[in-house]
Design a protein around this motif. Structure first.
Motif, PDB file in Angstrom:
ATOM      1  N   ALA A   9     112.039  65.757  -8.419  1.00  0.00           N
ATOM      2  CA  ALA A   9     111.180  64.621  -8.064  1.00  0.00           C
ATOM      3  C   ALA A   9     111.497  64.145  -6.644  1.00  0.00           C
ATOM      4  O   ALA A   9     110.579  63.820  -5.875  1.00  0.00           O
ATOM      5  CB  ALA A   9     111.359  63.483  -9.064  1.00  0.00           C
ATOM      6  N   GLY A  12     109.952  66.475  -4.311  1.00  0.00           N
ATOM      7  CA  GLY A  12     108.515  66.214  -4.299  1.00  0.00           C
ATOM      8  C   GLY A  12     108.165  65.020  -3.424  1.00  0.00           C
ATOM      9  O   GLY A  12     107.162  65.049  -2.693  1.00  0.00           O
ATOM     10  N   TYR A  64     105.487  61.310  -7.945  1.00  0.00           N
ATOM     11  CA  TYR A  64     106.861  61.816  -8.039  1.00  0.00           C
ATOM     12  C   TYR A  64     107.855  60.685  -8.308  1.00  0.00           C
ATOM     13  O   TYR A  64     108.849  60.890  -9.000  1.00  0.00           O
ATOM     14  CB  TYR A  64     107.242  62.580  -6.772  1.00  0.00           C
ATOM     15  CG  TYR A  64     106.693  63.987  -6.736  1.00  0.00           C
ATOM     16  CD1 TYR A  64     107.062  64.927  -7.692  1.00  0.00           C
ATOM     17  CD2 TYR A  64     105.818  64.391  -5.741  1.00  0.00           C
ATOM     18  CE1 TYR A  64     106.561  66.218  -7.660  1.00  0.00           C
ATOM     19  CE2 TYR A  64     105.319  65.685  -5.694  1.00  0.00           C
ATOM     20  CZ  TYR A  64     105.691  66.593  -6.657  1.00  0.00           C
ATOM     21  OH  TYR A  64     105.210  67.873  -6.631  1.00  0.00           O
TER      22      TYR A  64
END
Length: 141
Positions: A9, A12, A64
């Motif tokens: 994440a 991202g 994200y």
């Protein structure tokens, strides 16, 4: 699994932030303008880079962040719903790049790879939770 999903994440968020920077770049050549088939500037300045007046890259950052929070809370089933939505949207954007614009954005492709890995990891976790017997305190005694 929590930490692997959190790290993905974070990656991202970084990649989406780079795409957002490209969206607002008004000067010079794009740093990821490789050739006529790979140019983030073309993709991030197209009208497909906005959704309801919001840059798609900003939606990616928000997505994200949400995924990271759900991973941190180990809410894997709810996270799966969010991730599948993100994967579907990312695949749609890949279709736009390939079939409509004819130009790829390296940040978008990396993001697609990240969301794909998150999907596989989280799906495996949810399936394992379903087939694994629940932990029971009475079973230990």
């Amino acid at each position: 699994m929590k930490y692997a999903l959190l790290i993905l994440a974070i990656f991202g968020i970084i990649v989406s932030s780079l795409a957002l920077r490209e969206h607002y770049r008004t000067y010079g050549d794009s740093p990821c303008s490789i050739n006529e088939r790979w140019d983030c500037g073309v993709v991030n300045h197209s009208h497909y880079a906005m959704l309801a007046g919001i840059p798609v890259a900003a939606l990616g950052i928000a997505g994200y962040i949400l995924m990271g929070m759900l991973a941190f809370l180990r809410s894997y089933r709810l996270l799966l719903v969010v991730i599948l939505g993100g994967l579907g949207f990312s695949l749609y954007l890949a279709h736009i790049e390939k079939d409509v614009l004819g130009v790829w954005c390296i940040y978008c492709v990396i993001s697609l790879g990240i969301i794909s890995m998150m999907t596989l990891l989280n799906l495996g976790t949810v399936i394992a939770q379903i087939i694994r017997p629940p932990n029971s305190q009475s079973a230990r005694h």
